[in-house]
Motif scaffolding. Structure first.
Motif, PDB file in Angstrom:
ATOM      1  N   LEU A   1       4.126   4.106  13.094  1.00 48.48           N
ATOM      2  CA  LEU A   1       5.066   5.213  13.026  1.00 48.48           C
ATOM      3  C   LEU A   1       6.248   4.942  12.114  1.00 48.48           C
ATOM      4  N   ASP A   2       6.808   3.731  12.192  1.00 45.65           N
ATOM      5  CA  ASP A   2       7.987   3.491  11.355  1.00 45.65           C
ATOM      6  C   ASP A   2       7.619   3.509   9.877  1.00 45.65           C
ATOM      7  N   ARG A   3       6.389   3.073   9.591  1.00 43.29           N
ATOM      8  CA  ARG A   3       5.944   3.109   8.201  1.00 43.29           C
ATOM      9  C   ARG A   3       5.749   4.533   7.736  1.00 43.29           C
ATOM     10  N   VAL A   4       5.131   5.333   8.586  1.00 40.12           N
ATOM     11  CA  VAL A   4       4.913   6.730   8.239  1.00 40.12           C
ATOM     12  C   VAL A   4       6.247   7.392   7.975  1.00 40.12           C
ATOM     13  N   GLN A   5       7.182   7.068   8.849  1.00 37.07           N
ATOM     14  CA  GLN A   5       8.510   7.659   8.722  1.00 37.07           C
ATOM     15  C   GLN A   5       9.099   7.396   7.342  1.00 37.07           C
TER      16      GLN A   5
ATOM     17  N   LEU B   1       0.831  -1.201   0.000  1.00 33.42           N
ATOM     18  CA  LEU B   1       0.000   0.000   0.000  1.00 33.42           C
ATOM     19  C   LEU B   1       0.864   1.249   0.000  1.00 33.42           C
ATOM     20  N   LEU B   2       1.928   1.220   0.790  1.00 31.10           N
ATOM     21  CA  LEU B   2       2.794   2.402   0.847  1.00 31.10           C
ATOM     22  C   LEU B   2       3.477   2.624  -0.499  1.00 31.10           C
ATOM     23  N   GLU B   3       3.780   1.512  -1.191  1.00 30.15           N
ATOM     24  CA  GLU B   3       4.341   1.665  -2.533  1.00 30.15           C
ATOM     25  C   GLU B   3       3.352   2.377  -3.448  1.00 30.15           C
ATOM     26  N   ILE B   4       2.098   1.996  -3.327  1.00 31.60           N
ATOM     27  CA  ILE B   4       1.073   2.640  -4.157  1.00 31.60           C
ATOM     28  C   ILE B   4       0.970   4.127  -3.810  1.00 31.60           C
ATOM     29  N   ILE B   5       1.079   4.421  -2.520  1.00 28.99           N
ATOM     30  CA  ILE B   5       0.997   5.822  -2.099  1.00 28.99           C
ATOM     31  C   ILE B   5       2.185   6.611  -2.665  1.00 28.99           C
ATOM     32  N   ARG B   6       3.366   5.975  -2.663  1.00 28.65           N
ATOM     33  CA  ARG B   6       4.522   6.642  -3.273  1.00 28.65           C
ATOM     34  C   ARG B   6       4.270   6.890  -4.756  1.00 28.65           C
ATOM     35  N   GLY B   7       3.577   5.938  -5.378  1.00 31.14           N
ATOM     36  CA  GLY B   7       3.239   6.106  -6.794  1.00 31.14           C
ATOM     37  C   GLY B   7       2.342   7.321  -7.010  1.00 31.14           C
ATOM     38  N   LEU B   8       1.412   7.538  -6.083  1.00 31.03           N
ATOM     39  CA  LEU B   8       0.547   8.722  -6.173  1.00 31.03           C
ATOM     40  C   LEU B   8       1.406   9.974  -6.157  1.00 31.03           C
TER      41      LEU B   8
END
Ligand code: ATP
Ligand code: MG
Lengths: 312, 322
Positions: free
Chosen positions: A196-200, A175-182
């Motif tokens: 938190l570590d993911r948000v970071q 999901l975070l990869e997809i968000i980076r894609g956005l």
């Protein structure tokens, strides 16, 4: 157009006497990923709902892409994608039918709809299940379907409320990869999270909410400096010597703590890497690893709320 | 504070989605079976009886709707008065709160659409479904009449029956709006269904009794016992009728009587003055009948709009977060 996509000034929301959001100021810049952090009930969701005009504010002003969500909600909602926490879809319909409904609400021309759905579903890796009923979707798939909706919408701003809650580490990573894609597409992303570590790892800047106020705001490093003081933690691994013993008395070293996965963490008030390396080598040890530790957001977060225990 | 943009933006897609959801739902099938079962009995039996009627009746066709056969104590229209609310409640009792519970509401409302359009679309979608269902039923009854009576209805009979269909839809609309209101008020679909059904039972069974008790307890004892002066008795009857007309069931029943029994000249007590010059049993022209029941029709439509407005006001103030 200005550099700011979202401008919040003195935004307040009171439920009775209780101020869920208390006069916050915030700017979100074009093309950044912005994280909203804070304990449960800090006011993150309330802030997000006010940005979309889904809840009336009690005071202050908001401008989203130059529009006022209270007076021009349709303009705002046409350009902003929103993924609610615990997003729901019509279970008896397929993903395609769900997205078609949204597409019609968005007044996307009929002949474009299916193309845009396929494109969006490909982006979130759901292309092969687009014609399955949403009832058969897992939590992570639903979450991704929610993002597909935002992609299909071609939103300029994406607001994601706890997009990773309830996802396993692998799904979170995807999901975070997809968000980076956005972000790569130039979409400004605002997300709230407890991981938190993911948000970071994804956020350019974060705001730490506490009791309806923004307690801290900035990049993760800036936050760390504000809360932990400007420290220089490093991680050292070496063989053939006792690291703690060899760096004893070194100027600037404040604390040496062994770490579970091997090696030690050295907290210092200045950059002591060169000196530490010299000590270990002179003690006859073989230096395996010497790295600058980025302060973890989790530590910052925990430390902040320890220091402000009465506030949290 | 003024909002920009039409409140009806997005009404079309919401309406179409609701309509197609209803038509394809299993619930709709069950409700239709229920309605058919309830309707088939009186219609079938009265058709049998009407076939054997030898004397010429100019409104024979309408009797299919209104005559209560000997073996069941209710007519087709009486069955409808009971079953239409159930159909409407079944369609709408969970229309808003289920969106809350499925957590689709905030996602849908984050699309460019006002709550106005969402609620109105849901209502109109339900109403269209109801209209389709009642129309189907109406056609079935009509077809059965054609086949079994073997004679075509006259134009005026068709017109009256068509007007009846519209009144039935308006009656369903009131209950649809009521069920929608409950679905806005209560987050639990079970509670909202229960409340809507409770209201239905109340108006179907309790309200006429309550009115009677109330009126009798208000007037002087000799009037209540039937020995009062004529104007007093008349006032009592009129109060009673007025109160009973607060119930949509009464409005529907009276409208049906006026439409399908062309002989009906008045829906209240008949005074000798009204009968002067009237030929007993002579049918009223269609226009006159419509005029007679016009208050009932406007009452139903006004009730529908008022209840919908209440749902609208409450929905506007609600928090969207689940
Ligand atoms: N409808 C309401 N009436 C009264 N208080 C409310 C209402 N909705 C929210 N609140 C209060 O507002 C505060 C902020 O809630 P909010 O949902 O914004 O928190 P949050 O930061 O999103 O928390 P979480 O991390 O749990 O999602 C809470 O104290 C909550 O109790
Ligand atoms: Mg929240």
């Amino acid at each position: 157009m200005s550099d700011q996509v979202i401008e919040i000034r003195g935004l307040t929301k009171a439920y009775g006497g209780h101020r869920a959001v208390d006069a916050i100021d915030l700017d979100i810049r074009r093309g950044e990923i912005f994280g909203l952090l804070g304990p449960n009930g800090a006011g993150k969701t309330t802030t997000i709902l006010m940005l979309l005009g889904l809840t009336e504010s009690s005071g202050g002003t908001v401008s989203v892409l130059g529009f006022d969500p209270v007076r021009q909600p349709l303009q705002v909602k046409r350009r902003v994608g929103y993924l609610p926490d615990a997003v729901g879809f019509y279970d008896h319909l397929t993903a395609r039918e769900n997205l078609r409904y949204t597409a019609r609400l968005l007044e996307i021309p009929g002949r474009e709809i299916d193309g845009r759905i396929d494109e969006a579903m490909k982006r979130v890796a759901l292309a092969d299940v687009v014609d399955r009923r949403v009832a058969t979707y897992s939590r992570g798939m639903r979450q991704r379907l929610g993002i597909a909706e935002i992609v299909m919408k071609r939103a300029e701003v994406a607001i994601l409320d706890e997009p990773t809650s309830g996802l396993d580490p692998h799904a979170t990573h995807e999901l975070l990869e997809i968000i980076r894609g956005l972000k790569r597409d130039g979409v400004a992303v605002m997300l709230s999270s407890h991981l938190l570590d993911r948000v970071q790892s994804v956020c350019d800047r974060v705001a730490l909410f506490n009791r309806g106020r923004i307690a801290l705001l900035g990049t993760v490093v800036e936050l760390a400096n504000q809360v932990m003081g400007a420290g220089h933690p490093i991680h050292v691994e070496a063989t053939g010597c006792d690291i703690a013993e060899s760096v004893r008395g070194l100027e600037g070293v404040q604390k040496v703590t062994p770490e579970a996965e091997g090696g030690v963490r050295i907290d210092a008030d200045r950059d002591v890497r060169a000196a530490v390396a010299a000590r270990i080598v002179s003690a006859g040890g073989g230096l395996q690893r010497l790295s600058n530790l980025q302060p973890s957001l989790e530590t910052v977060y925990t430390r902040y709320f320890q220091e402000n225990r009465d506030a949290a | 504070m003024r909002r920009e943009g039409s409140p009806f933006t997005g009404l079309g897609p919401v309406f179409l989605k609701e309509f197609s959801d209803h038509l394809s739902s299993a619930r709709m099938m069950v409700l239709m079976l229920f309605v058919l079962a309830f309707g088939a009995l009186p219609v079938g039996l009265s058709l049998q009886e009407l076939r054997n009627v030898t004397e010429s009746d100019p409104f024979l066709f309408l009797r299919i709707f209104t005559s209560a056969p000997q073996r069941v104590p209710f007519s087709f229209t009486a069955a409808l008065a009971l079953v239409i609310p159930l159909l409407a409640i079944g369609l709408a009792f969970d229309s808003v709160n289920s969106e809350f519970n499925r957590r689709t509401l905030s996602r849908v409302l984050s699309q460019p659409i006002y709550r106005d359009a969402l609620l109105l679309g849901k209502f109109l979608g339900g109403l269209a479904t109801l209209a389709v269902a009642l129309m189907a039923l109406w056609l079935i009854v009509f077809g059965a009449g054609l086949l079994l009576l073997g004679l075509p209805p006259r134009g005026v009979e068709v017109a009256r029956a068509a007007a009846f269909l519209l009144v039935a839809i308006a009656y369903g609309g009131v209950w649809l709006a009521a069920a929608l209101l409950f679905s806005v008020i209560f987050r639990s679909t079970a509670t909202s269904a229960l409340c809507a059904l409770g209201l239905w039972l109340f108006f179907a069974i309790l309200w006429p009794l309550v009115v009677q008790v109330l009126v009798l307890s208000l007037v002087a004892p000799e009037v209540a016992a039937g020995f009062g002066r004529i104007d007093e008795t008349l006032a009592m009857i009129q109060t009673q009728a007025g109160l009973e007309r607060l119930s949509p069931n009464t409005l529907f029943t009276e409208a049906v009587i006026g439409l399908l029994n062309p002989e009906t000249r008045t829906l209240g007590p008949v005074l000798p003055a009204q009968m002067r010059g009237a030929i007993m049993g002579a049918p009223l022209p269609f226009g006159q009948s419509l005029l007679l029941i016009w208050p009932q029709i406007t009452g139903l439509v006004a009730g529908m709009i008022m209840v919908f407005a209440a749902a609208y006001v409450i929905f506007q103030r609600q928090e969207v977060r689940a």
